[in-house]
Design a protein around this motif. Structure first.
Motif, PDB file in Angstrom:
ATOM      1  N   LEU A 198       3.330   4.099   6.700  1.00 28.93           N
ATOM      2  CA  LEU A 198       2.491   4.380   5.437  1.00 28.93           C
ATOM      3  C   LEU A 198       3.321   5.226   4.631  1.00 28.93           C
ATOM      4  O   LEU A 198       3.442   5.147   3.572  1.00 28.93           O
ATOM      5  N   SER A 199       4.251   6.216   5.208  1.00 31.63           N
ATOM      6  CA  SER A 199       5.138   7.040   4.291  1.00 31.63           C
ATOM      7  C   SER A 199       6.287   6.121   3.724  1.00 31.63           C
ATOM      8  O   SER A 199       6.868   6.521   2.693  1.00 31.63           O
TER       9      SER A 199
ATOM     10  N   GLN B 106      -7.476  -2.673   8.917  1.00 37.18           N
ATOM     11  CA  GLN B 106      -7.948  -2.142   7.615  1.00 37.18           C
ATOM     12  C   GLN B 106      -6.930  -2.255   6.563  1.00 37.18           C
ATOM     13  O   GLN B 106      -5.733  -2.179   6.707  1.00 37.18           O
ATOM     14  N   CYS B 107      -7.302  -2.945   5.165  1.00 36.09           N
ATOM     15  CA  CYS B 107      -6.307  -2.860   3.913  1.00 36.09           C
ATOM     16  C   CYS B 107      -6.431  -1.729   3.564  1.00 36.09           C
ATOM     17  O   CYS B 107      -7.356  -0.866   3.384  1.00 36.09           O
ATOM     18  N   ILE B 108      -5.022  -1.317   2.976  1.00 34.31           N
ATOM     19  CA  ILE B 108      -4.856  -0.044   2.436  1.00 34.31           C
ATOM     20  C   ILE B 108      -3.722  -0.157   1.183  1.00 34.31           C
ATOM     21  O   ILE B 108      -2.895  -1.063   1.487  1.00 34.31           O
ATOM     22  N   ARG B 109      -3.901   0.603   0.315  1.00 37.52           N
ATOM     23  CA  ARG B 109      -2.889   0.728  -0.877  1.00 37.52           C
ATOM     24  C   ARG B 109      -2.412   1.959  -1.134  1.00 37.52           C
ATOM     25  O   ARG B 109      -3.190   2.941  -1.018  1.00 37.52           O
ATOM     26  N   CYS B 110      -1.037   2.173  -1.386  1.00 38.89           N
ATOM     27  CA  CYS B 110      -0.612   3.245  -1.672  1.00 38.89           C
ATOM     28  C   CYS B 110      -0.935   3.642  -3.366  1.00 38.89           C
ATOM     29  O   CYS B 110      -0.526   2.984  -3.934  1.00 38.89           O
ATOM     30  N   GLU B 111      -1.531   4.635  -3.702  1.00 40.50           N
ATOM     31  CA  GLU B 111      -1.813   5.133  -5.013  1.00 40.50           C
ATOM     32  C   GLU B 111      -0.981   5.976  -5.663  1.00 40.50           C
ATOM     33  O   GLU B 111      -0.541   5.679  -6.789  1.00 40.50           O
ATOM     34  N   ASN B 112      -0.692   7.211  -4.977  1.00 39.83           N
ATOM     35  CA  ASN B 112       0.082   8.011  -5.717  1.00 39.83           C
ATOM     36  C   ASN B 112       1.186   8.644  -4.546  1.00 39.83           C
ATOM     37  O   ASN B 112       0.562   9.174  -3.342  1.00 39.83           O
ATOM     38  N   ILE B 113       2.283   9.295  -5.048  1.00 36.66           N
ATOM     39  CA  ILE B 113       3.060   9.895  -4.229  1.00 36.66           C
ATOM     40  C   ILE B 113       3.536  11.149  -4.926  1.00 36.66           C
ATOM     41  O   ILE B 113       3.854  11.246  -5.965  1.00 36.66           O
ATOM     42  N   GLY B 114       3.418  12.223  -3.938  1.00 34.82           N
ATOM     43  CA  GLY B 114       3.667  13.526  -4.660  1.00 34.82           C
ATOM     44  C   GLY B 114       4.902  13.687  -5.008  1.00 34.82           C
ATOM     45  O   GLY B 114       6.040  12.885  -4.829  1.00 34.82           O
TER      46      GLY B 114
ATOM     47  N   TYR C  85      -3.746   7.396  -0.616  1.00 33.81           N
ATOM     48  CA  TYR C  85      -3.993   6.114  -0.275  1.00 33.81           C
ATOM     49  C   TYR C  85      -5.537   5.578  -0.431  1.00 33.81           C
ATOM     50  O   TYR C  85      -6.410   6.719  -0.438  1.00 33.81           O
ATOM     51  N   GLN C  86      -5.674   4.508  -0.920  1.00 31.79           N
ATOM     52  CA  GLN C  86      -7.128   3.740  -1.187  1.00 31.79           C
ATOM     53  C   GLN C  86      -7.353   3.023   0.004  1.00 31.79           C
ATOM     54  O   GLN C  86      -6.487   2.143   0.272  1.00 31.79           O
ATOM     55  N   ILE C  87      -8.599   3.444   0.953  1.00 38.73           N
ATOM     56  CA  ILE C  87      -8.853   2.775   1.964  1.00 38.73           C
ATOM     57  C   ILE C  87     -10.551   2.748   2.099  1.00 38.73           C
ATOM     58  O   ILE C  87     -10.967   3.839   1.764  1.00 38.73           O
TER      59      ILE C  87
ATOM     60  N   ASP D  66       1.927  13.026   8.675  1.00 39.98           N
ATOM     61  CA  ASP D  66       0.946  12.312   9.637  1.00 39.98           C
ATOM     62  C   ASP D  66       1.159  10.891   9.166  1.00 39.98           C
ATOM     63  O   ASP D  66       0.640  10.056   9.653  1.00 39.98           O
ATOM     64  N   ALA D  67       1.517  10.276   7.804  1.00 40.23           N
ATOM     65  CA  ALA D  67       1.580   9.011   7.077  1.00 40.23           C
ATOM     66  C   ALA D  67       2.767   8.326   8.370  1.00 40.23           C
ATOM     67  O   ALA D  67       2.734   7.075   8.480  1.00 40.23           O
ATOM     68  N   ASP D  68       3.684   9.085   8.716  1.00 39.25           N
ATOM     69  CA  ASP D  68       4.814   8.413   9.788  1.00 39.25           C
ATOM     70  C   ASP D  68       4.396   7.953  11.031  1.00 39.25           C
ATOM     71  O   ASP D  68       4.729   7.140  11.517  1.00 39.25           O
ATOM     72  N   LYS D  69       3.034   8.204  11.324  1.00 33.13           N
ATOM     73  CA  LYS D  69       2.373   7.893  12.477  1.00 33.13           C
ATOM     74  C   LYS D  69       1.529   6.544  12.380  1.00 33.13           C
ATOM     75  O   LYS D  69       1.104   6.207  13.488  1.00 33.13           O
ATOM     76  N   ILE D  70       1.029   6.001  11.299  1.00 34.74           N
ATOM     77  CA  ILE D  70       0.547   4.920  11.103  1.00 34.74           C
ATOM     78  C   ILE D  70       1.581   3.697  10.493  1.00 34.74           C
ATOM     79  O   ILE D  70       2.137   4.099   9.622  1.00 34.74           O
ATOM     80  N   GLY D  71       1.310   2.843  11.310  1.00 33.96           N
ATOM     81  CA  GLY D  71       2.291   1.445  10.943  1.00 33.96           C
ATOM     82  C   GLY D  71       1.348   0.496  10.075  1.00 33.96           C
ATOM     83  O   GLY D  71       0.240   0.547  10.215  1.00 33.96           O
TER      84      GLY D  71
END
Length: 73
Positions: free
Chosen positions: A3-4, A36-44, A52-54, A65-70
């Protein structure tokens, strides 16, 4: 890919969650499940947090934490 590594406005599907059982339960409660479908909305500005939008919700995660999700785009 994790995710990251997603860029803003990228869509994908969650392929795996690689974490200990206590955090896995938290991710499930937030709607992060395989398929689940996911969208990256904004990065700090400094790369963290990432929004993320989910499942109709916007959720921000720390980069570690986002590094743990493929995800598959």
């Amino acid at each position: 890919m994790t995710l990251s590594q997603m860029k803003e406005n990228d869509f994908g599907h969650i392929s795996y969650i690689n974490t200990e059982p206590s955090f896995l339960r938290r991710f499930y409660d937030l709607g992060f499940m395989e398929g689940q479908c996911i969208r990256c909305e904004n990065i700090g500005l400094l790369g963290t947090p990432i929004a993320y939008q989910i499942r109709g919700s916007k959720i921000a995660l720390r980069k570690c934490d986002a590094d743990k999700i493929g995800v598959v785009l």
